[in-house]
Design an enzyme around this catalytic site. Structure first.
Site, mmCIF file in Angstrom:
data_model
loop_
_atom_site.group_PDB
_atom_site.id
_atom_site.type_symbol
_atom_site.label_atom_id
_atom_site.label_comp_id
_atom_site.label_asym_id
_atom_site.label_seq_id
_atom_site.Cartn_x
_atom_site.Cartn_y
_atom_site.Cartn_z
ATOM 1 N N THR A 260 76.362 17.349 39.289
ATOM 2 C CA THR A 260 75.999 18.700 39.727
ATOM 3 C C THR A 260 77.255 19.491 40.053
ATOM 4 O O THR A 260 78.075 19.054 40.859
ATOM 5 C CB THR A 260 75.049 18.608 40.938
ATOM 6 N N HIS B 58 65.745 12.365 35.409
ATOM 7 C CA HIS B 58 66.363 12.065 36.710
ATOM 8 C C HIS B 58 65.315 11.380 37.580
ATOM 9 O O HIS B 58 64.459 12.026 38.176
ATOM 10 C CB HIS B 58 66.864 13.344 37.377
ATOM 11 N N ASN C 84 68.106 9.098 43.227
ATOM 12 C CA ASN C 84 68.711 9.911 44.294
ATOM 13 C C ASN C 84 67.745 10.756 45.120
ATOM 14 O O ASN C 84 68.099 11.828 45.607
ATOM 15 C CB ASN C 84 69.823 10.789 43.723
ATOM 16 N N TYR D 271 64.986 12.398 44.395
ATOM 17 C CA TYR D 271 64.283 13.568 43.838
ATOM 18 C C TYR D 271 62.853 13.156 43.458
ATOM 19 O O TYR D 271 62.412 12.049 43.780
ATOM 20 C CB TYR D 271 65.103 14.171 42.692
ATOM 21 N N ASN E 264 69.572 11.305 49.878
ATOM 22 C CA ASN E 264 68.463 12.228 50.142
ATOM 23 C C ASN E 264 67.293 11.552 50.849
ATOM 24 O O ASN E 264 66.132 11.867 50.604
ATOM 25 C CB ASN E 264 68.001 12.915 48.855
HETATM 26 C C1 8OZ Z 1 75.284 16.219 44.545
HETATM 27 C C2 8OZ Z 1 74.950 17.497 44.924
HETATM 28 C C3 8OZ Z 1 73.785 18.055 44.464
HETATM 29 C C4 8OZ Z 1 72.952 17.324 43.635
HETATM 30 C C5 8OZ Z 1 72.207 13.817 42.537
HETATM 31 C C6 8OZ Z 1 71.751 15.846 41.374
HETATM 32 O O1 8OZ Z 1 72.597 13.262 43.570
HETATM 33 C C7 8OZ Z 1 72.401 15.271 42.361
HETATM 34 C C8 8OZ Z 1 73.289 16.032 43.265
HETATM 35 C C9 8OZ Z 1 74.470 15.494 43.730
HETATM 36 O O2 8OZ Z 1 71.628 13.178 41.659
#
Ligand code: 8OZ
Length: 366
Positions: free
Chosen positions: A29, A179, A182, A184, A239
């Site tokens: 990102t 994806h 992480n 999401y 996250n």
């Molecule tokens: C860092 C900052 C924002 C998004 C991920 C898409 O961790 C990200 C991400 C990483 O997979």
């Protein structure tokens, strides 16, 4: 065998695509799409093209819808302007003899109302706010309280993934990576820390895997399995994504992905961007559960990558931060040359500084 004869630097056939080496550029990102349209532009094409000697480039996370966006200035893959912007990127990468997959992304609860239409709440498996931050116009901010997706809304979200897969073809990508890592949306469904649903999408391992498998199945109706992979992070706390049963849920998920014959799983081993051994986990067992290729990622050095491919622990190794700072990373690893250090201050947002101005070995020698 000398180090540069290592299989890391030899070709690999991924699905039906021949890669000249086993080094992938991890999705990164960078928050540098066009403000307002979130379409890629010329500078983004330059950035990817500079790195085209990677065996495989995987694009930064690319939202499948406005609702799927979690950070400011990340690119999308749902509007005509975004598709056209990506086509310029893929044309430039192909002209430089590279290969690029799109990482398609829905952030779920990792978002902020200020980024969403009419200030809406982010959507998630359950109305559980993550202890995490996002990046908005004014800087870092706590993520907003999400609302739980209605079961009746899920087919629409799944369809948006399939549409993004089709859009990726229009945009000239060679394939896609879902994806699924992480913290999401796909990962939120898989992990019981975020998924507290009582319906067919929550509870048992099978139920928590259902959303991700529906996404894969919908994509496979319109997209070749040889060009599809998924990124997973079984034990990463990124996250605020935690689960009580990583071996069970990811073992089951990998075996179901294997049945579908997709090209690869791309595994963040350990904590994303952090320690590789935060939680004990048997990556060999995960690799065994899946018959396609295994791309390893997180904290790999040259030596560790050479060893992982030599010992059959991985088919490819993905590098993230090292690719930010070294457009010619493959050449530097081949030679055992020193690497430029990445500048964290320019990771997210900004200009060509810290993006397209890292020198190659040849430029550094000038
Ligand atoms: C860092 C900052 C924002 C998004 C991920 C898409 O961790 C990200 C991400 C990483 O997979």
């Amino acid at each position: 065998m000398s180090e540069d004869a290592s299989p890391l630097f030899q070709p690999f056939t991924l699905g039906d695509l021949v890669l000249p080496n086993r080094i992938a550029m991890a999705p990164l990102t960078r928050n540098r799409a066009t403000p307002g349209t979130d379409a890629p532009h010329a500078l983004n094409a330059t950035y990817y093209t500079q790195r085209a000697s990677a065996g495989l480039l995987i694009s930064e996370g690319t939202q499948i819808s406005r609702q799927g966006q979690g950070y400011i200035w990340t690119p999308g893959l749902y509007s005509d302007a975004q598709i056209a912007g990506w086509k310029n990127v893929t044309d430039a990468v192909h002209a430089a003899k590279g290969r690029i997959f799109a990482q398609i992304w829905h952030v779920g609860r990792i978002s902020h109302s200020s980024l969403l239409k009419d200030g809406a709440a982010p959507v998630a498996p359950s109305a559980v706010q993550a202890k995490s931050k996002t990046y908005v116009e004014t800087g870092f901010a706590d993520v907003s309280m999400p609302r739980a997706l209605e079961a009746s809304e899920i087919p629409g979200v799944v369809a948006e993934y399939a549409q993004a897969a089709q859009n990726s073809q229009k945009a000239g990508f060679d394939g896609i990576e879902i994806h699924g890592a992480n913290g999401y949306l796909v990962d939120q469904f898989l992990k019981d820390g975020a998924n507290q649903r009582k319906d067919g999408y929550g509870g048992s391992v099978e139920n928590r895997a259902r959303f991700g498998l529906e996404v894969v199945d919908a994509i496979l109706k319109v997209f070749p399995k040889t060009r599809l992979g998924i990124r997973l992070s079984p034990v990463s706390p990124a996250n605020d994504a935690v689960t009580s049963d990583p071996a069970e849920v990811f073992g089951y998920f990998a075996s179901e992905l294997s049945k579908r014959g997709i090209a690869f799983i791309h595994v963040v081993e350990g904590a994303t961007g952090g320690p590789r051994d935060n939680v004990a986990f048997d990556y060999g067992a995960l690799r065994k559960a899946f018959s396609g290729a295994y791309i390893a990622n997180n904290g790999y050095t040259r030596d560790l990558a050479i060893e992982a491919v030599r010992d059959g622990k991985a088919d490819l190794v993905a590098f993230g931060k090292a690719f930010i700072a070294n457009p010619d990373l493959v050449e530097r690893l081949r030679l055992g040359a020193p690497l430029n250090e990445p500048d964290r201050a320019t990771f997210y947002g900004g200009t060509e500084k810290g993006y397209t101005d890292y020198p190659t070995l040849a430029q550094a020698a000038e």
